[in-house]
Scaffold this motif. Structure first.
Motif, mmCIF file in Angstrom:
data_model
loop_
_atom_site.group_PDB
_atom_site.id
_atom_site.type_symbol
_atom_site.label_atom_id
_atom_site.label_comp_id
_atom_site.label_asym_id
_atom_site.label_seq_id
_atom_site.Cartn_x
_atom_site.Cartn_y
_atom_site.Cartn_z
ATOM 1 N N LEU A 1 -8.376 1.719 0.386
ATOM 2 C CA LEU A 1 -9.057 0.579 -0.220
ATOM 3 C C LEU A 1 -8.810 -0.722 0.533
ATOM 4 C CD1 LEU A 1 -8.446 1.338 -4.016
ATOM 5 C CD2 LEU A 1 -10.607 1.536 -2.742
ATOM 6 N N GLY A 2 -7.973 -0.658 1.559
ATOM 7 C CA GLY A 2 -7.739 -1.834 2.388
ATOM 8 C C GLY A 2 -6.499 -2.627 2.040
ATOM 9 N N TYR A 3 -5.690 -2.104 1.109
ATOM 10 C CA TYR A 3 -4.451 -2.800 0.758
ATOM 11 C C TYR A 3 -3.545 -2.912 1.991
ATOM 12 C CZ TYR A 3 -5.226 -2.642 -4.311
ATOM 13 O OH TYR A 3 -5.711 -2.828 -5.574
ATOM 14 N N GLY A 4 -3.088 -4.068 2.302
ATOM 15 C CA GLY A 4 -2.177 -4.288 3.422
ATOM 16 C C GLY A 4 -2.872 -4.372 4.762
ATOM 17 N N SER A 5 -4.198 -4.221 4.768
ATOM 18 C CA SER A 5 -4.948 -4.225 6.026
ATOM 19 C C SER A 5 -4.908 -5.607 6.669
ATOM 20 C CB SER A 5 -6.398 -3.809 5.770
ATOM 21 O OG SER A 5 -7.157 -3.889 6.946
ATOM 22 N N GLY A 6 -4.535 -5.644 7.935
ATOM 23 C CA GLY A 6 -4.509 -6.896 8.677
ATOM 24 C C GLY A 6 -3.229 -7.695 8.513
ATOM 25 N N TYR A 7 -2.254 -7.152 7.784
ATOM 26 C CA TYR A 7 -1.004 -7.887 7.610
ATOM 27 C C TYR A 7 -0.238 -7.941 8.920
ATOM 28 C CZ TYR A 7 3.766 -9.051 6.280
ATOM 29 O OH TYR A 7 5.003 -9.648 6.204
ATOM 30 N N GLN A 8 0.269 -9.131 9.267
ATOM 31 C CA GLN A 8 1.058 -9.326 10.486
ATOM 32 C C GLN A 8 2.532 -9.522 10.091
ATOM 33 O OE1 GLN A 8 -0.762 -12.292 13.227
ATOM 34 N NE2 GLN A 8 -2.403 -12.416 11.690
ATOM 35 N N ALA B 1 0.850 -1.207 0.000
ATOM 36 C CA ALA B 1 0.000 0.000 0.000
ATOM 37 C C ALA B 1 0.877 1.245 0.000
ATOM 38 C CB ALA B 1 -0.931 -0.008 1.212
ATOM 39 N N PRO B 2 1.535 1.544 -1.113
ATOM 40 C CA PRO B 2 2.444 2.704 -1.146
ATOM 41 C C PRO B 2 1.715 4.047 -1.258
ATOM 42 C CG PRO B 2 2.422 1.607 -3.279
ATOM 43 C CD PRO B 2 1.601 0.758 -2.362
ATOM 44 N N THR B 3 0.422 4.049 -1.584
ATOM 45 C CA THR B 3 -0.297 5.323 -1.725
ATOM 46 C C THR B 3 -1.456 5.390 -0.732
ATOM 47 O OG1 THR B 3 -1.916 4.530 -3.361
ATOM 48 C CG2 THR B 3 0.224 5.281 -4.207
ATOM 49 N N LYS B 4 -1.945 6.601 -0.518
ATOM 50 C CA LYS B 4 -3.056 6.827 0.407
ATOM 51 C C LYS B 4 -4.320 6.128 -0.073
ATOM 52 C CE LYS B 4 -5.804 10.503 2.511
ATOM 53 N NZ LYS B 4 -6.054 11.985 2.585
ATOM 54 N N LEU B 5 -4.578 6.212 -1.384
ATOM 55 C CA LEU B 5 -5.771 5.576 -1.944
ATOM 56 C C LEU B 5 -5.742 4.074 -1.703
ATOM 57 C CD1 LEU B 5 -8.360 5.589 -3.642
ATOM 58 C CD2 LEU B 5 -6.921 5.438 -5.699
ATOM 59 N N MET B 6 -4.609 3.466 -1.897
ATOM 60 C CA MET B 6 -4.504 2.013 -1.730
ATOM 61 C C MET B 6 -4.737 1.634 -0.271
ATOM 62 S SD MET B 6 -1.290 1.448 -4.308
ATOM 63 C CE MET B 6 -1.280 -0.338 -4.438
ATOM 64 N N LYS B 7 -4.273 2.464 0.638
ATOM 65 C CA LYS B 7 -4.518 2.196 2.058
ATOM 66 C C LYS B 7 -6.005 2.310 2.373
ATOM 67 C CE LYS B 7 0.025 3.687 3.718
ATOM 68 N NZ LYS B 7 0.765 4.710 4.491
#
Length: 425
Positions: free
Chosen positions: A361-368, A353-359
């Motif tokens: 949209l949930g990119y990388g969400s929940g990654y441990q 999730a290198p951009t704000k939009l991607m974040k």
């Protein structure tokens, strides 16, 4: 010394044994169109001549190496004329596999009509080299290479026959030296007779005795049968590969030496041995792959014959070390799932999730981040697309290094199952 009767043929005991189907057909004159498949000098041409003799038919021979379609048509027209007159023709086509499809098709209507008894001779596997239409109209008979004993028998006949052989020369040769010639013939009766004839010419200066000294000159440059493009080539590399897989270094070394002796490119062998290291040894002994690359590199630097030893050592090591195809099987299973499930999305928690939009949209969400976990592994985190669920491809076996890998992965997989179950509850 070409045999004039079936009884004079050496070898082919299975095919021409008294009472066998082919022998009964030949002796009765009721023969069929056929393909004779066998190595050089095993009696294919002789058998075709005997077919014509026993059938009281005209014998015509053409070579697929030397003949083109115009000559084939001429021979077929002549056979058609004889057929109309009530006479039969045995058409012998040597090296029939060298004819292309159109040339092979030219024989079909004549075989069906019965105007020719077609006899094709080939050293190559008919299944691969002849078209199905021709094969469906002919019976395939497999001829075997002559044994040493068979060739010795043929040589003795030649030495004793004063009319067709060397009987008038009163040559002397020991049984041991006769077997040396037969062994050098390598299953080829014609070659054995040629070697005997050369030895007989040299024996004039040796008081008509073929001595060990004479044979040293005659057999100095003999080579074994080997076809770099034919079935025998692939049979031998198959034997090498399966001997390695069977953990039989002695058999593997024999086939390796056979292929080198026949002129096989050592670089081809180095490539195939490297494949064996990754397919059949795999992670049971990862050093095998490294050793294969090093042996290949050593041959590149040294060439033959010095570099051959590096490859020979590799053959011995691959055949002797622990084996596992678990990685090979796992890779094939993974490829199968790729084909079955198509283009699946990467799980959101694995996406960058290198951009704000991607974040947003949930990119990388929940990654441990695994290094932050107590044991360095986030056990409840899946690595597969949601539609697939968890999959298990790699199943280490209890041999070599994979014993340790199996212990570790078994514990880790059990812990993942438990962690995911706890998370759901």
């Amino acid at each position: 010394m070409r045999p004039a009767t079936l009884d004079e043929m050496v070898g082919q005991r299975r095919l021409l044994a008294p009472g066998s189907a082919l022998r009964r057909a030949v002796e009765s004159g009721h023969v069929h169109s056929m393909i004779l498949w066998g190595p050089p000098g095993c009696g294919k041409t002789t058998l075709a001549l005997l077919l014509a003799k026993y059938s009281e038919a005209e014998f015509r021979a053409i070579s697929a190496v030397l003949s083109g379609l115009p000559e084939v048509r001429l021979v077929l027209a002549e056979a058609e004329g004889r057929f109309n007159e009530g006479r039969r023709t045995v058409l012998f086509v040597d090296e029939v596999h060298r004819f292309n499809k159109a040339q092979q098709d030219a024989f079909l209507p004549h075989i069906e009509r019965g105007s020719i008894l077609f006899v094709g001779a080939t050293t190559e596997n008919p299944s691969f080299e002849l078209n199905s239409a021709l094969l469906s109209r002919c019976r395939v008979h497999v001829l075997e290479a002559a044994s040493v004993e068979d060739i010795v028998e043929a040589l003795k006949r030649a030495l004793a026959d004063p009319e067709r052989g060397l009987g008038e020369q009163n040559l002397r040769i020991s049984e041991e030296n006769l077997r040396l010639i037969a062994q050098a013939a390598d299953g080829d009766v014609r070659r054995g007779l040629a070697l005997l004839e050369i030895a007989a010419e040299l024996a004039v200066d040796e008081d008509n005795e073929i001595t060990a000294t004479t044979l040293t000159q005659v057999l100095a440059d003999r080579t074994r049968r080997f076809d770099k493009q034919g079935e025998q080539f692939y049979d031998q590399i198959s034997a090498l590969h399966k001997s390695v897989r069977n953990s039989n270094p002695d058999a593997a070394l024999y086939w390796f030496a056979r292929m080198l002796d026949g002129g096989c490119d050592p670089i081809y062998l180095a490539r195939r041995l490297t494949r064996m290291a990754v397919e059949d040894v795999g992670l049971a002994d990862p050093r095998a792959q490294q050793m294969a690359i090093e042996a290949w590199d050593a041959y590149d630097r040294l060439g033959s014959p010095e570099g051959d030893l590096a490859l020979a050592q590799l053959v011995i090591y691959l055949a002797s070390c622990a084996k596992s195809n678990a990685a090979y099987a796992a890779f094939n299973a993974a490829k199968s799932d790729v084909r079955e499930f198509g283009t699946q999305d990467v799980p959101m928690h694995f996406r960058n999730a290198p951009t704000k939009l991607m974040k947003e949209l949930g990119y990388g969400s929940g990654y441990q981040y695994d290094h932050d976990s107590p044991d360095g592994i986030a056990l409840d985190q899946t690595g597969f697309p949601d539609a697939m669920g968890e999959r298990t491809y790699y199943q280490p076996i209890e041999r070599g290094l994979e014993i340790k890998l199996k212990e570790k992965l078994d514990k880790l997989r059990s812990a993942r199952i438990a962690a995911r179950a706890q998370k759901k509850s």
